[in-house]
Each structure stands twice: as structure tokens, then as C-alpha cells.
Design a protein around this motif. Structure first.
Motif, PDB file in Angstrom:
ATOM      1  N   VAL A  37       5.114   3.603  -8.240  1.00  0.00           N
ATOM      2  CA  VAL A  37       5.380   2.196  -7.923  1.00  0.00           C
ATOM      3  C   VAL A  37       5.270   1.406  -9.221  1.00  0.00           C
ATOM      4  CG1 VAL A  37       4.573   2.307  -5.502  1.00  0.00           C
ATOM      5  CG2 VAL A  37       2.953   1.734  -7.326  1.00  0.00           C
ATOM      6  N   PRO A  38       5.830   0.204  -9.242  1.00  0.00           N
ATOM      7  CA  PRO A  38       5.690  -0.619 -10.449  1.00  0.00           C
ATOM      8  C   PRO A  38       4.218  -0.935 -10.724  1.00  0.00           C
ATOM      9  CG  PRO A  38       7.341  -1.533  -8.961  1.00  0.00           C
ATOM     10  CD  PRO A  38       6.643  -0.443  -8.213  1.00  0.00           C
ATOM     11  N   SER A  39       3.942  -1.320 -11.948  1.00  0.00           N
ATOM     12  CA  SER A  39       2.578  -1.714 -12.301  1.00  0.00           C
ATOM     13  C   SER A  39       2.540  -3.216 -12.559  1.00  0.00           C
ATOM     14  CB  SER A  39       2.090  -0.946 -13.529  1.00  0.00           C
ATOM     15  OG  SER A  39       2.877  -1.257 -14.645  1.00  0.00           O
ATOM     16  N   PHE A  40       1.335  -3.754 -12.536  1.00  0.00           N
ATOM     17  CA  PHE A  40       1.095  -5.136 -12.936  1.00  0.00           C
ATOM     18  C   PHE A  40      -0.174  -5.146 -13.758  1.00  0.00           C
ATOM     19  CE2 PHE A  40      -0.572  -4.605  -8.663  1.00  0.00           C
ATOM     20  CZ  PHE A  40      -1.753  -5.321  -8.611  1.00  0.00           C
ATOM     21  N   ASP A  88       0.975 -10.993 -12.359  1.00  0.00           N
ATOM     22  CA  ASP A  88       2.306 -10.365 -12.491  1.00  0.00           C
ATOM     23  C   ASP A  88       2.589  -9.327 -11.413  1.00  0.00           C
ATOM     24  OD1 ASP A  88       2.758 -11.943 -14.763  1.00  0.00           O
ATOM     25  OD2 ASP A  88       1.860 -10.428 -16.070  1.00  0.00           O
ATOM     26  N   PHE A  89       2.009  -9.484 -10.242  1.00  0.00           N
ATOM     27  CA  PHE A  89       2.269  -8.607  -9.100  1.00  0.00           C
ATOM     28  C   PHE A  89       3.563  -9.063  -8.411  1.00  0.00           C
ATOM     29  CE2 PHE A  89      -0.843 -11.902  -8.287  1.00  0.00           C
ATOM     30  CZ  PHE A  89      -0.257 -12.614  -7.242  1.00  0.00           C
ATOM     31  N   PRO A  90       4.163  -8.234  -7.560  1.00  0.00           N
ATOM     32  CA  PRO A  90       5.424  -8.584  -6.905  1.00  0.00           C
ATOM     33  C   PRO A  90       5.304  -9.829  -6.015  1.00  0.00           C
ATOM     34  CG  PRO A  90       5.011  -6.236  -6.696  1.00  0.00           C
ATOM     35  CD  PRO A  90       3.768  -6.854  -7.268  1.00  0.00           C
ATOM     36  N   ALA A  91       6.355 -10.613  -5.977  1.00  0.00           N
ATOM     37  CA  ALA A  91       6.377 -11.853  -5.189  1.00  0.00           C
ATOM     38  C   ALA A  91       6.191 -11.587  -3.696  1.00  0.00           C
ATOM     39  CB  ALA A  91       7.691 -12.600  -5.434  1.00  0.00           C
ATOM     40  N   GLU A  92       6.601 -10.424  -3.224  1.00  0.00           N
ATOM     41  CA  GLU A  92       6.490 -10.117  -1.789  1.00  0.00           C
ATOM     42  C   GLU A  92       5.112  -9.595  -1.375  1.00  0.00           C
ATOM     43  OE1 GLU A  92       8.750  -6.725  -3.839  1.00  0.00           O
ATOM     44  OE2 GLU A  92       8.745  -8.884  -3.937  1.00  0.00           O
ATOM     45  N   THR A  93       4.158  -9.591  -2.288  1.00  0.00           N
ATOM     46  CA  THR A  93       2.787  -9.162  -1.981  1.00  0.00           C
ATOM     47  C   THR A  93       2.191 -10.061  -0.903  1.00  0.00           C
ATOM     48  OG1 THR A  93       2.501  -8.367  -4.243  1.00  0.00           O
ATOM     49  CG2 THR A  93       0.493  -8.794  -2.968  1.00  0.00           C
ATOM     50  N   LYS A  94       1.506  -9.421   0.087  1.00  0.00           N
ATOM     51  CA  LYS A  94       0.881 -10.174   1.186  1.00  0.00           C
ATOM     52  C   LYS A  94      -0.642 -10.063   1.186  1.00  0.00           C
ATOM     53  CE  LYS A  94       4.881 -10.391   4.001  1.00  0.00           C
ATOM     54  NZ  LYS A  94       5.751  -9.722   4.898  1.00  0.00           N
ATOM     55  N   SER A  95      -1.180  -9.089   0.467  1.00  0.00           N
ATOM     56  CA  SER A  95      -2.630  -8.955   0.310  1.00  0.00           C
ATOM     57  C   SER A  95      -2.889  -7.976  -0.832  1.00  0.00           C
ATOM     58  CB  SER A  95      -3.296  -8.466   1.599  1.00  0.00           C
ATOM     59  OG  SER A  95      -2.958  -7.121   1.866  1.00  0.00           O
ATOM     60  N   PHE A  96      -4.184  -7.792  -1.139  1.00  0.00           N
ATOM     61  CA  PHE A  96      -4.583  -6.863  -2.203  1.00  0.00           C
ATOM     62  C   PHE A  96      -5.686  -5.932  -1.694  1.00  0.00           C
ATOM     63  CE2 PHE A  96      -3.209 -10.727  -4.409  1.00  0.00           C
ATOM     64  CZ  PHE A  96      -2.248 -10.203  -5.258  1.00  0.00           C
ATOM     65  N   ALA A  97      -5.825  -4.819  -2.360  1.00  0.00           N
ATOM     66  CA  ALA A  97      -6.948  -3.911  -2.156  1.00  0.00           C
ATOM     67  C   ALA A  97      -7.484  -3.562  -3.541  1.00  0.00           C
ATOM     68  CB  ALA A  97      -6.506  -2.645  -1.427  1.00  0.00           C
ATOM     69  N   VAL A  98      -8.777  -3.264  -3.614  1.00  0.00           N
ATOM     70  CA  VAL A  98      -9.424  -2.878  -4.868  1.00  0.00           C
ATOM     71  C   VAL A  98     -10.266  -1.634  -4.594  1.00  0.00           C
ATOM     72  CG1 VAL A  98     -11.129  -3.543  -6.615  1.00  0.00           C
ATOM     73  CG2 VAL A  98      -9.503  -5.247  -5.761  1.00  0.00           C
TER      74      VAL A  98
END
Length: 179
Positions: free
Chosen positions: A17-20, A52-62
Motif C-alpha cells: 500500500v502507499p506510505s505516508f 500526508d495520508f490518503p484523503a479517503e481515510t476514515k480512521s487510524f490504527a497504531v
């Protein structure tokens, strides 16, 4: 642990997948973890900030994972998901059991210590340098699906199918042999 004996990273088994970008005031890429991130010393999750994460991101995980742990399956130190999309930074200590600094709605799953928090570095004495892979995932859903009782493997399974992009930061730590 010698370079040739190092185990693959968890993302080596996932589709590319792409990186940010993820940065930290507490973890220097390739550097030694500070005592604050060591289990027996500070046991404090590091500050993390991403962009710089994708615009369609709806949440994050760590997550924080040690692929070099002598378990055959690595060791999950931190599993946090359902971080709201408008949160792009976690302060140091957000992964504590008290949940101070943790965004509303975020979920801590059990780590391999068996607790729902950040568990710091604790390689066996004399086992060599271990890598601690801090990863931020840009997720395509507001809610990933699992709950706080999920194992790291179940969270990872869901992330495998819902990750839009991934950013990682790797620190190292070694616990010298006694005597």
C-alpha cells in the motif's frame, strides 16, 4: 541478534500500500528507544504525529510490534484502533492504561503482555538488539470491526483488508547480558 537472523516485518506479508509520514519527538528512526519506552523503566507510549495520508481515510490504527522477539511469532506491544480521522497526533503516554490523551472512541486491544495499553520494550537479556516497529495505518472505515477483547492477530487480519496506506517508524533496544 545479527542482521541475517532478523525476522521479517509484519507488513512483508500484506499487500503493498502507499506510505505516508509518521514522526515522533520520542523515537528517532533507527535509533535506540529512550528509557521512557522501556517496560521496566518508563513504560510510556511515545508521542507520534502523522501527515500526508490518503484523503479517503476514515480512521487510524497504531501498533507497536517487535519482530525479533524469540517467540516464533514476534511480540505485539501496542494495538490501538478506531482513532478518529481528525486526530493526527498522540501525545506521549496516550497508550497508558488511564487513557489520558487517548481520543474519544479509540479502542485498545490486548497486547501480548495481556493488557490494553502500551507495553514497553523488554527483550531478554543478551538477546541482541530488537526492532520496535511503530506503525500508523490509514483505514477505510470509521470502525475497524473488532472490540477491545480482540487479539492482535484479529486486529491485524482486519487491518489487512482495510488499510489504505501505512507509515512506520522503527526504533531499537537491547537489554545487555547480565554480568
Amino acid at each position: 541478534m545479527s542482521e541475517q537472523n532478523r525476522r521479517p516485518l509484519p507488513h512483508d506479508f500484506h499487500p503493498p500500500v502507499p506510505s505516508f509520514t509518521v514522526v515522533s519527538d520520542d523515537v528517532e528512526p533507527g535509533g535506540t528507544l529512550k528509557s521512557a519506552q522501556v517496560y521496566a523503566e518508563g513504560n510510556t507510549s511515545p508521542q507520534l504525529r502523522w501527515e500526508d495520508f490518503p484523503a479517503e481515510t476514515k480512521s487510524f490504527a497504531v501498533t507497536c510490534y517487535d519482530p525479533d522477539a524469540p517467540t516464533g511469532s514476534g511480540f505485539w506491544h501496542w494495538v490501538l484502533f478506531d482513532i478518529p480521522v481528525d486526530v493526527t497526533e498522540l501525545p506521549a503516554g496516550a497508550g497508558s492504561g488511564s487513557f489520558e490523551g487517548l481520543p474519544k472512541g479509540a479502542v485498545h486491544a490486548r497486547n501480548d503482555y495481556g493488557s490494553r495499553d502500551f507495553g514497553g520494550a523488554a527483550p531478554p537479556p543478551g538477546d541482541g538488539s530488537h526492532r520496535y516497529v511503530f506503525t500508523v495505518y490509514a483505514v477505510d472505515a470509521e470502525k475497524l470491526g473488532p472490540d477491545a477483547d480482540a487479539s492482535p492477530a484479529v486486529v491485524g487480519f482486519n487491518l489487512r483488508f482495510h488499510t489504505l496506506a501505512r507509515a512506520q517508524l522503527i526504533g531499537e533496544y537491547e537489554n545487555p547480558a547480565a554480568g
